[in-house]
Motif scaffolding. Structure first.
Motif, PDB file in Angstrom:
ATOM      1  N   UNK A  85       1.122   4.879 -12.854  1.00 10.97           N
ATOM      2  CA  UNK A  85       0.162   4.250 -12.303  1.00 10.97           C
ATOM      3  C   UNK A  85       1.048   3.028 -12.467  1.00 10.97           C
ATOM      4  N   UNK A  86       0.417   2.816 -10.530  1.00 12.82           N
ATOM      5  CA  UNK A  86       0.694   1.073 -10.616  1.00 12.82           C
ATOM      6  C   UNK A  86      -0.168   0.211 -11.435  1.00 12.82           C
ATOM      7  N   UNK A 104       1.065  -1.137  -0.084  1.00  8.08           N
ATOM      8  CA  UNK A 104       0.063  -0.012  -0.142  1.00  8.08           C
ATOM      9  C   UNK A 104       0.986   1.025  -0.040  1.00  8.08           C
ATOM     10  N   UNK A 105       1.234   1.471  -0.054  1.00 10.13           N
ATOM     11  CA  UNK A 105       3.283   2.675   0.767  1.00 10.13           C
ATOM     12  C   UNK A 105       3.528   2.880  -0.398  1.00 10.13           C
ATOM     13  N   UNK A 106       3.259   1.270  -1.128  1.00  9.36           N
ATOM     14  CA  UNK A 106       4.452   1.614  -2.527  1.00  9.36           C
ATOM     15  C   UNK A 106       3.524   1.935  -3.477  1.00  9.36           C
ATOM     16  N   UNK A 107       1.994   2.066  -3.336  1.00  7.58           N
ATOM     17  CA  UNK A 107       1.367   2.478  -4.419  1.00  7.58           C
ATOM     18  C   UNK A 107       0.914   3.485  -4.151  1.00  7.58           C
ATOM     19  N   UNK A 146       3.042   5.716  -3.110  1.00 10.18           N
ATOM     20  CA  UNK A 146       4.597   6.144  -3.386  1.00 10.18           C
ATOM     21  C   UNK A 146       4.887   7.081  -4.868  1.00 10.18           C
ATOM     22  N   UNK A 147       3.917   5.413  -5.283  1.00 10.09           N
ATOM     23  CA  UNK A 147       3.987   5.354  -7.050  1.00 10.09           C
ATOM     24  C   UNK A 147       2.566   6.471  -7.626  1.00 10.09           C
ATOM     25  N   UNK A 148       1.923   6.591  -7.158  1.00  9.89           N
ATOM     26  CA  UNK A 148       0.559   7.468  -7.496  1.00  9.89           C
ATOM     27  C   UNK A 148       0.906   8.948  -7.052  1.00  9.89           C
ATOM     28  N   UNK A 149       1.714   9.393  -6.189  1.00 11.25           N
ATOM     29  CA  UNK A 149       2.748  10.748  -5.639  1.00 11.25           C
ATOM     30  C   UNK A 149       3.551  11.144  -6.760  1.00 11.25           C
TER      31      UNK A 149
END
Length: 85
Positions: A65-66, A53-56, A58-61
């Motif tokens: 796009x995951x 969830x944290x990686x997701x 960070x990627x969105x920030x």
């Protein structure tokens, strides 16, 4: 958190596993270096979910796009089919 060398942990494996079941972590060392962590399986799954969830987030920030799970599976199937040709 308990810490045992490999040789200390061997005869205490049952106790170490019971500690993990009670949500108590144990570090196993080899030549004074931590090499393993015995942790409750459900706690480990929760940690993995939190990391994902944290990686997701960070990627969105970062504007990335995951790839959703189903899309990733489709992409892998297509790549495997292409490689087989």
């Amino acid at each position: 958190m308990a810490v045992y060398s490999i040789s200390e942990a061997r005869p205490k494996l049952g106790d170490i596993v019971r500690r993990a079941a009670a949500h108590q972590q144990t570090v196993i060392t080899d030549h004074d270096r931590p090499i393993a962590l015995v942790v409750n399986f459900n706690d480990w799954e929760d940690m993995e979910d939190t990391i994902a969830a944290l990686r997701n987030q960070i990627a969105r920030a970062e504007g990335v796009r995951p790839v959703e799970h189903e899309e990733a599976k489709r992409m892998l199937r297509e790549a495997a089919a292409q490689a087989a040709r």
